[in-house]
Design a protein around this motif. Structure first.
Motif, PDB file in Angstrom:
ATOM      1  N   ASP A 332       0.825  -1.209   0.000  1.00  0.00           N
ATOM      2  CA  ASP A 332       0.000   0.000   0.000  1.00  0.00           C
ATOM      3  C   ASP A 332       0.861   1.261   0.000  1.00  0.00           C
ATOM      4  N   THR A 333       1.937   1.249   0.794  1.00  0.00           N
ATOM      5  CA  THR A 333       2.815   2.419   0.837  1.00  0.00           C
ATOM      6  C   THR A 333       3.538   2.598  -0.487  1.00  0.00           C
ATOM      7  N   ALA A 334       3.934   1.498  -1.104  1.00  0.00           N
ATOM      8  CA  ALA A 334       4.605   1.578  -2.402  1.00  0.00           C
ATOM      9  C   ALA A 334       3.703   2.238  -3.437  1.00  0.00           C
ATOM     10  N   ILE A 335       2.459   1.804  -3.482  1.00  0.00           N
ATOM     11  CA  ILE A 335       1.523   2.352  -4.473  1.00  0.00           C
ATOM     12  C   ILE A 335       1.216   3.817  -4.177  1.00  0.00           C
ATOM     13  N   ALA A 336       1.031   4.115  -2.898  1.00  0.00           N
ATOM     14  CA  ALA A 336       0.676   5.486  -2.519  1.00  0.00           C
ATOM     15  C   ALA A 336       1.805   6.476  -2.783  1.00  0.00           C
ATOM     16  N   SER A 337       3.054   6.006  -2.769  1.00  0.00           N
ATOM     17  CA  SER A 337       4.181   6.921  -2.934  1.00  0.00           C
ATOM     18  C   SER A 337       4.764   6.895  -4.344  1.00  0.00           C
ATOM     19  N   SER A 338       4.044   6.297  -5.282  1.00  0.00           N
ATOM     20  CA  SER A 338       4.513   6.210  -6.662  1.00  0.00           C
ATOM     21  C   SER A 338       3.539   6.906  -7.605  1.00  0.00           C
ATOM     22  N   GLU A 339       3.988   7.170  -8.817  1.00  0.00           N
ATOM     23  CA  GLU A 339       3.123   7.772  -9.825  1.00  0.00           C
ATOM     24  C   GLU A 339       2.058   6.769 -10.266  1.00  0.00           C
ATOM     25  N   ALA A 340       0.886   7.252 -10.533  1.00  0.00           N
ATOM     26  CA  ALA A 340      -0.190   6.386 -11.014  1.00  0.00           C
ATOM     27  C   ALA A 340       0.150   5.840 -12.404  1.00  0.00           C
ATOM     28  N   ALA A 341      -0.303   4.632 -12.683  1.00  0.00           N
ATOM     29  CA  ALA A 341      -0.079   4.032 -13.993  1.00  0.00           C
ATOM     30  C   ALA A 341      -0.814   4.840 -15.068  1.00  0.00           C
ATOM     31  N   LEU A 342      -0.190   4.950 -16.234  1.00  0.00           N
ATOM     32  CA  LEU A 342      -0.788   5.674 -17.356  1.00  0.00           C
ATOM     33  C   LEU A 342      -1.694   4.742 -18.144  1.00  0.00           C
ATOM     34  N   SER A 343      -2.857   5.212 -18.495  1.00  0.00           N
ATOM     35  CA  SER A 343      -3.807   4.410 -19.276  1.00  0.00           C
ATOM     36  C   SER A 343      -3.938   5.000 -20.677  1.00  0.00           C
ATOM     37  N   ILE A 344      -3.768   4.143 -21.692  1.00  0.00           N
ATOM     38  CA  ILE A 344      -3.877   4.602 -23.085  1.00  0.00           C
ATOM     39  C   ILE A 344      -4.709   3.590 -23.878  1.00  0.00           C
ATOM     40  N   PRO A 345      -5.241   3.997 -25.028  1.00  0.00           N
ATOM     41  CA  PRO A 345      -5.922   3.031 -25.901  1.00  0.00           C
ATOM     42  C   PRO A 345      -4.891   2.108 -26.556  1.00  0.00           C
ATOM     43  N   PRO A 346      -5.308   0.937 -27.010  1.00  0.00           N
ATOM     44  CA  PRO A 346      -4.373  -0.032 -27.613  1.00  0.00           C
ATOM     45  C   PRO A 346      -3.973   0.375 -29.031  1.00  0.00           C
ATOM     46  N   GLU A 347      -3.228   1.482 -29.155  1.00  0.00           N
ATOM     47  CA  GLU A 347      -2.846   2.026 -30.459  1.00  0.00           C
ATOM     48  C   GLU A 347      -1.344   2.248 -30.508  1.00  0.00           C
ATOM     49  N   LEU A 348      -0.718   1.784 -31.590  1.00  0.00           N
ATOM     50  CA  LEU A 348       0.725   1.892 -31.750  1.00  0.00           C
ATOM     51  C   LEU A 348       1.191   3.336 -31.692  1.00  0.00           C
ATOM     52  N   GLU A 349       0.490   4.227 -32.378  1.00  0.00           N
ATOM     53  CA  GLU A 349       0.911   5.612 -32.422  1.00  0.00           C
ATOM     54  C   GLU A 349       0.914   6.239 -31.030  1.00  0.00           C
ATOM     55  N   ARG A 350      -0.108   5.902 -30.253  1.00  0.00           N
ATOM     56  CA  ARG A 350      -0.180   6.463 -28.895  1.00  0.00           C
ATOM     57  C   ARG A 350       0.937   5.911 -28.016  1.00  0.00           C
ATOM     58  N   LEU A 351       1.251   4.617 -28.142  1.00  0.00           N
ATOM     59  CA  LEU A 351       2.333   4.036 -27.342  1.00  0.00           C
ATOM     60  C   LEU A 351       3.675   4.638 -27.731  1.00  0.00           C
ATOM     61  N   ALA A 352       3.893   4.821 -29.041  1.00  0.00           N
ATOM     62  CA  ALA A 352       5.136   5.422 -29.502  1.00  0.00           C
ATOM     63  C   ALA A 352       5.290   6.844 -28.959  1.00  0.00           C
ATOM     64  N   GLU A 353       4.183   7.555 -28.854  1.00  0.00           N
ATOM     65  CA  GLU A 353       4.200   8.918 -28.322  1.00  0.00           C
ATOM     66  C   GLU A 353       4.592   8.898 -26.834  1.00  0.00           C
ATOM     67  N   VAL A 354       3.995   7.986 -26.090  1.00  0.00           N
ATOM     68  CA  VAL A 354       4.301   7.874 -24.647  1.00  0.00           C
ATOM     69  C   VAL A 354       5.771   7.500 -24.450  1.00  0.00           C
ATOM     70  N   LEU A 355       6.290   6.628 -25.308  1.00  0.00           N
ATOM     71  CA  LEU A 355       7.681   6.181 -25.185  1.00  0.00           C
ATOM     72  C   LEU A 355       8.674   7.201 -25.754  1.00  0.00           C
ATOM     73  N   GLU A 356       8.130   8.319 -26.247  1.00  0.00           N
ATOM     74  CA  GLU A 356       8.943   9.394 -26.804  1.00  0.00           C
ATOM     75  C   GLU A 356       9.790   8.901 -27.978  1.00  0.00           C
ATOM     76  N   LEU A 357       9.182   8.049 -28.783  1.00  0.00           N
ATOM     77  CA  LEU A 357       9.855   7.521 -29.962  1.00  0.00           C
ATOM     78  C   LEU A 357       9.520   8.314 -31.224  1.00  0.00           C
ATOM     79  N   ARG A 358       8.648   9.343 -31.069  1.00  0.00           N
ATOM     80  CA  ARG A 358       8.259  10.142 -32.220  1.00  0.00           C
ATOM     81  C   ARG A 358       8.543  11.608 -31.948  1.00  0.00           C
TER      82      ARG A 358
END
Length: 358
Positions: A332-358
């Motif tokens: 619980d402490t680990a989750i509370a003290s970390s950044e929330a997980a990012l949620s994206i649609p299952p799209e290659l372009e969006r994942l590439a954007e998040v990974l800073e590959l574009r």
């Protein structure tokens, strides 16, 4: 071909140093032999030129250092013919006691403060079949209660908190392992202080190895309490201890005198660390060296950073930091003290954007 000999636990390895008779039935989960991990990236952050090692006690069978003391305490409880073991706990002791009682085939009772124990630890005690009793109070009140019941029924129950001298005997073996691995004692040994049994045990272990001629020089022991639960640093009982580091949320340590002796005889110190610094060290440890420890463990690193900033460390100093429990003890402490997980649609372009590959 040389036959491989598996590690058989701390009693088998260090029997000559422990109060165990040949006739005793040994209760073990093959505890001990935990990694001593060299941490060069952290060393560079703490102070230039030092060597820094992490004694990862979360690799014990129930995920904490408590297993070292519990193997000896439960072995001796069986030898004494008791019907059950009992403990008060902030979490790790209850998990260890329950597991070793299950291994021994006897009952375990654990008394815990309601709402003040990490769920990962409570789940262990329950799964191992312990009877869990929650009280409306803190750890210090729970410990007084179990000491009173032990006094009233001395032959039927074994109290397996660190007031039991067999616990300290088992826990001192971590000092032996460190010396065996390094070929010497460290210059500084840093560790959390809660009920203060562990710093007492380490000092006993180092002194025994020194007396036996196994190490030429003793280390300085540096203990760290959470600022909201720092009775030894303050020099007074803390009636209502508060800290995010639940494992050391203790206001009146049972081994107070032993901790002061370890501090004074070694030329070390016992100091207080804020919750903010504990959590910062908690994240730094995991993200710099890939070692996930519970918040109470991270106070060792917070203490090392404080020690380095004070200018007390010198190049070539060797530091060992005890990490008392695994990070999964308190998710619980680990989750509370970390950044929330990012949620994206299952799209290659969006994942590439998040990974800073574009």
């Amino acid at each position: 071909m040389t036959a491989f000999r598996a590690w058989g636990g701390i009693i088998e390895q260090y029997r000559a140093h422990l109060p165990v008779r040949p006739s005793d039935r040994i209760v073990t989960l093959n505890e001990g032999d935990t990694p001593l991990v060299r941490a060069d990236r952290l060393a560079a952050v703490v102070a230039p030129g030092i060597e820094l090692y992490l004694k990862c006690e979360g690799q014990n069978p129930t995920g904490s250092f408590k297993d070292r003391g519990m193997t000896v305490a439960v072995t001796k409880a069986l030898a004494e013919g008791v019907e059950a073991i009992i403990c008060a706990s902030t979490g790790n002791t209850s998990a260890s006691a329950a597991a070793y009682a299950a291994r021994a085939g006897i009952r375990a009772y654990v008394v815990v403060p309601r709402g003040k124990i990490a769920l990962g630890k409570l789940s262990q005690a329950v799964m191992h079949g312990a009877r869990v009793i929650q009280i409306e109070g803190n750890f210090d009140q729970a410990l007084r209660l179990v000491r009173d019941v032990k006094e009233r029924f001395p032959t039927r129950l074994a109290l397996v908190n660190s007031v039991n001298p067999h616990r300290i005997e088992g826990q001192k073996t971590a000092a032996f392992e460190i010396c065996d691995a390094l070929g010497r004692a460290p210059d500084y040994h840093l560790l959390p202080v809660g009920n203060a049994g562990n710093i007492t045990a380490y000092w006993r272990g180092y002194k025994e190895y020194h007396a036996a001629g196994r190490i030429p020089v003793l280390p300085r022991l540096m203990g760290f309490e959470a600022a909201g639960a720092a009775p030894i640093a303050l020099g007074r009982v803390v009636p209502e201890p508060q800290t995010v580091a639940t494992a050391i949320r203790i206001g009146n340590p049972a081994s107070w005198k032993g901790a002061e002796a370890a501090r004074d005889e070694s030329g070390g110190a016992i100091e207080a660390i804020s919750d903010g610094d504990i959590l910062a060290a908690y994240r730094l440890l995991a993200r710099t060296e890939g070692v996930f420890a519970e918040p109470a463990s991270a106070i060792s690193l917070a203490g090392a950073l404080k020690l380095g900033a004070s200018g007390r460390l010198r190049p070539r100093d060797v530091l060992v930091l005890t990490l008392t429990g695994h990070g999964l003890k308190d998710p619980d402490t680990a989750i509370a003290s970390s950044e929330a997980a990012l949620s994206i649609p299952p799209e290659l372009e969006r994942l590439a954007e998040v990974l800073e590959l574009r």
